[in-house]
Motif scaffolding. Structure first.
Motif, short mmCIF file in Angstrom:
data_model
loop_
_atom_site.label_atom_id
_atom_site.label_comp_id
_atom_site.label_asym_id
_atom_site.label_seq_id
_atom_site.Cartn_x
_atom_site.Cartn_y
_atom_site.Cartn_z
N THR A 1 42.21 35.80 39.13
CA THR A 1 42.67 35.13 40.36
C THR A 1 44.08 35.56 40.70
O THR A 1 44.46 35.58 41.87
CB THR A 1 42.64 33.59 40.21
N LEU A 2 44.86 35.93 39.68
CA LEU A 2 46.22 36.39 39.95
C LEU A 2 46.22 37.83 40.48
O LEU A 2 47.01 38.18 41.36
CB LEU A 2 47.07 36.34 38.68
N ALA A 3 45.35 38.65 39.92
CA ALA A 3 45.38 40.08 40.24
C ALA A 3 44.57 40.41 41.48
O ALA A 3 44.84 41.40 42.17
CB ALA A 3 44.85 40.88 39.05
N LEU A 4 43.58 39.56 41.78
CA LEU A 4 42.66 39.88 42.88
C LEU A 4 43.34 40.11 44.24
O LEU A 4 43.01 41.07 44.93
CB LEU A 4 41.60 38.77 42.98
N PRO A 5 44.29 39.24 44.64
CA PRO A 5 44.91 39.48 45.95
C PRO A 5 45.52 40.88 46.06
O PRO A 5 45.38 41.55 47.09
CB PRO A 5 46.02 38.42 46.02
N PHE A 6 46.17 41.32 44.97
CA PHE A 6 46.77 42.65 45.00
C PHE A 6 45.69 43.72 45.06
O PHE A 6 45.82 44.71 45.78
CB PHE A 6 47.66 42.85 43.78
N ALA A 7 44.62 43.51 44.30
CA ALA A 7 43.53 44.48 44.32
C ALA A 7 42.96 44.60 45.73
O ALA A 7 42.70 45.70 46.22
CB ALA A 7 42.44 44.08 43.34
N VAL A 8 42.78 43.46 46.39
CA VAL A 8 42.23 43.48 47.76
C VAL A 8 43.19 44.21 48.70
O VAL A 8 42.79 45.09 49.47
CB VAL A 8 41.98 42.04 48.27
N LEU A 9 44.49 43.87 48.62
CA LEU A 9 45.45 44.48 49.54
C LEU A 9 45.61 45.98 49.30
O LEU A 9 45.67 46.76 50.25
CB LEU A 9 46.81 43.78 49.42
N ILE A 10 45.68 46.37 48.04
CA ILE A 10 45.86 47.80 47.75
C ILE A 10 44.64 48.59 48.22
O ILE A 10 44.76 49.61 48.90
CB ILE A 10 46.11 48.05 46.25
N THR A 11 43.43 48.10 47.87
CA THR A 11 42.25 48.87 48.25
C THR A 11 42.04 48.83 49.77
O THR A 11 41.56 49.79 50.35
CB THR A 11 40.98 48.35 47.55
N TYR A 12 42.44 47.72 50.39
CA TYR A 12 42.34 47.64 51.86
C TYR A 12 43.17 48.74 52.50
O TYR A 12 42.69 49.48 53.37
CB TYR A 12 42.81 46.26 52.33
N SER A 13 44.40 48.89 52.06
CA SER A 13 45.25 49.92 52.65
C SER A 13 44.72 51.31 52.30
O SER A 13 44.79 52.25 53.10
CB SER A 13 46.69 49.75 52.20
N LEU A 14 44.15 51.40 51.13
CA LEU A 14 43.59 52.67 50.68
C LEU A 14 42.42 53.12 51.57
O LEU A 14 42.37 54.24 52.06
CB LEU A 14 43.07 52.43 49.26
#
Lengths: 348, 277
Positions: free
Chosen positions: B154-167
């Motif tokens: 739950t802590l890491a997921l937001p970053f994973a979503v944002l990074i892959t979104y920009s990717l």
């Protein structure tokens, strides 16, 4: 053998209607150009034929098969995109081979086809490169070779030359025409460039506001525009228009001269192309006052005032004219066209 | 005019001075603690506990050896790695599809969804950890690798979503469309075109998720008892462990995180630069 039939195809994006019930038949091996300003629906129509967009209404038939419910890969089409869409992680060879590999074609046949298409587009020496190492023109060649390698029944092109510089565009244009004529595929080509359309097309479909305004061979579209929009869009500079006042049955008064015209009761405008005017003796033809003179080498473009309206004429570059001069411009009688003031349609 | 002409250079000089000293200050702020940590981790226990301190390490590995041989350390290290790996897999497994959907599709509530993804960061972990601990006890996830990994996800997921979104946003959709016309289904186009192009960035995002889990201490301390991760183990032992053990343990925690973050820094900048467009 692939004739394309578009039957009542319409497309809306929410409240915006991009296409209003378009009907069109493109015969086998025909080179059809969809021409129009941006936002006229030409790219939407192409994407519907490709299967990248679903029509809101209507049917698409390719080669006697209804395809509007099929994914792109089952339509027998290949497409060339505006930004080339060359895969950056694959070599030129693998890019051209991509579609063939998807069909699980034997390696020997893949080799043969890739080399033949690369040769056709003059990129054999680039086969080992990646797209990052290619110029825009070279990428465009890869994209065309990739489409040709599929040996499609229909090849679709979405403004393929618009990202190239002027000189390269000219070179690619004639090359493309030759290659496609040889490949014997049906081609649909989208562009906003009327010169490109004129030079490539067997037939031009001029689009405006989601409608096809006219669909005819290039010379016909140029000489006999079906609507005022077409007359103003095709030709550089575009056609001149002057208001006409009816003075009798089939007689009109245009800029102070009497002209014979169609016998109709609707209000119409007089139209003539700038190059269909000749210099005449004073008192004959349209009286014009020159405002701007633009020598273009082969001929001279003059912008004048005729009866208070802006009016362009293309005259011989040897004619010594200056701003402020008064001219008499005689229109070639068989080149005069008439357009309905309200509907904009051509009146015979 | 003459006024500005004479004033300008001195102002510019002063501005430059502020700029340079700002940079030096920032560097000292971040690098000095790390340097001191490394100096102490690479010195003998006697040097670490003695006085005066040296600013140059003696490159003695006995502190590190003591740390590794300390009762429970290897077990905690192994737990840390397992939790971090599970966190990494879960974050990318859920985050990458969400990032792809955000970049490729328009759906109702897309903006709200993006906002909510970031909002999850607004809840303080203690607020989540205590009710979670109770819940985990009930369902039997307490003191387990999976339970802790879920919290870390739950802590890491937001970053994973944002990074892959920009990717994914950086990969033109036209490339996928070209793949469709060349015979690919949506899934094949993803596998043959998008994935190879996004792979380095996805790996970076995975590493970032790993580091978040690796460094997390609060949830780990609350939710585990026997199967402590290294951070939780070190915190638990703060009161009674010798100084050189703390330094060696801290070094063991900081070093992998530093190396990983440094390796994927390009993609983390992209997250702030592009994802927040």
């Amino acid at each position: 053998m692939a004739e394309i039939q578009i039957k009542g195809v319409a497309k809306s994006f929410g409240a915006f209607t991009a296409l209003h019930s378009v009907d069109m038949t493109i015969s086998d091996r025909e080179f059809m150009v969809l021409l129009g300003a941006s936002g006229c629906g030409k790219t939407t129509l192409l994407r519907i034929i490709a299967g990248l967009e679903t029509p809101t209404k209507g049917e698409v038939w390719i080669g006697g098969r209804r395809v509007d419910h099929l994914p792109p890969k089952e339509r027998g089409i290949a497409m060339v995109f505006q930004n080339y869409a060359v895969f950056p992680h694959l070599t030129v060879f693998e890019n051209i081979a991509f579609g063939l590999r998807m069909q699980k074609m034997p390696q020997a046949e893949v080799q043969r086809r890739v080399h033949r298409c690369a040769e056709l587009m003059h990129i054999e020496q680039l086969l080992k490169r990646y797209s990052g190492q290619l110029s825009g023109g070279q990428r465009q060649r890869v994209a065309v070779a990739r489409a040709l390698a599929m040996e499609p029944e229909v090849i679709l092109m979405d403004e393929p030359l618009s990202n190239l510089d002027a000189l390269l565009r000219l070179e690619m244009r004639s090359e493309l025409k030759g290659v496609l004529a040889e490949s014997k595929t049906t081609a649909i080509y989208v562009t906003h460039d009327q010169v490109e359309a004129m030079s490539l097309a067997d037939r031009i479909s001029v689009m405006n506001g989601g409608h096809i305004v006219q669909s005819a061979d290039p010379v016909e579209v140029y000489r006999n525009p079906a609507a005022r929009f077409v007359a103003g869009f095709i030709g550089n500079p575009p056609m001149n228009f002057l208001p006409a006042e009816k003075v009798g049955s089939g007689r009109y008064r245009v800029a102070g001269t009497d002209v014979a015209g169609p016998d109709t009761d609707t209000r119409i405008d007089y139209a003539i192309r700038p190059e269909d005017l000749t210099l005449a003796e004073p008192g004959q033809g349209l009286a014009a006052t020159i405002r701007v003179v633009e020598p273009l080498g082969a001929h001279t473009l003059v912008t004048c005032d005729v009866d208070g309206a802006s009016f362009r004429a293309v005259i011989d570059s040897d004619s010594r004219v200056n701003p402020g001069d008064r001219l008499s411009l005689a229109p070639m009688a068989d080149r005069v066209r008439w357009f309905d003031k309200e509907t904009g349609l051509s009146v015979q | 005019m003459s006024d500005t002409a004479t004033v300008a250079p001195s102002v510019r000089k002063a501005g430059r001075w502020v700029f340079v000293s700002g940079i030096v200050l920032l560097c000292v702020w971040t690098l000095l603690p790390i340097y001191l940590l490394m100096v102490n981790a690479l010195s003998t226990p006697e040097e670490v506990n003695g006085f005066p301190k040296s600013f140059i390490p003696s490159f003695d590995l006995s502190s590190l050896r003591f740390f590794l041989e300390f009762e429970g350390v290897l077990n905690a290290l192994w737990n840390s790695i397992r939790v971090a790996v599970v966190t990494m897999i879960l974050s990318i497994g859920f985050g990458a599809p969400a990032g792809y959907a955000l970049s490729r599709f328009d759906f109702p509530g897309k903006e709200v969804f993006r906002f909510l993804v970031v909002m999850t960061r607004a809840f303080p972990l203690p607020l989540l950890a205590l009710p979670l601990a109770v819940m985990f006890l009930r369902v039997g996830l307490d003191d387990s690798v999976l339970g802790l990994a879920l919290v870390h996800t739950t802590l890491a997921l937001p970053f994973a979503v944002l990074i892959t979104y920009s990717l994914f946003s950086g990969i033109p959709f036209e490339l996928e469309e070209a793949a469709f016309t060349l015979g690919c289904t949506r899934f094949q186009a993803f596998r043959k075109v998008v994935l190879p192009l996004a792979a380095p960035g996805i790996a970076a995002s995975a590493v970032f998720a790993f580091v978040i889990s690796w460094n997390e201490v609060f949830a780990a301390a609350v939710l585990t008892i026997k199967n402590r991760t290294l951070t939780a183990f070190l915190m638990q032992s703060l009161d009674w462990s010798p100084l050189h053990l703390k330094f060696a343990g801290a070094a063991a925690l900081v070093l992998p995180a530093l190396i990983f973050i440094f390796a994927v820094r390009k993609y983390l900048f992209a997250m702030w630069g592009i994802a927040n467009r």
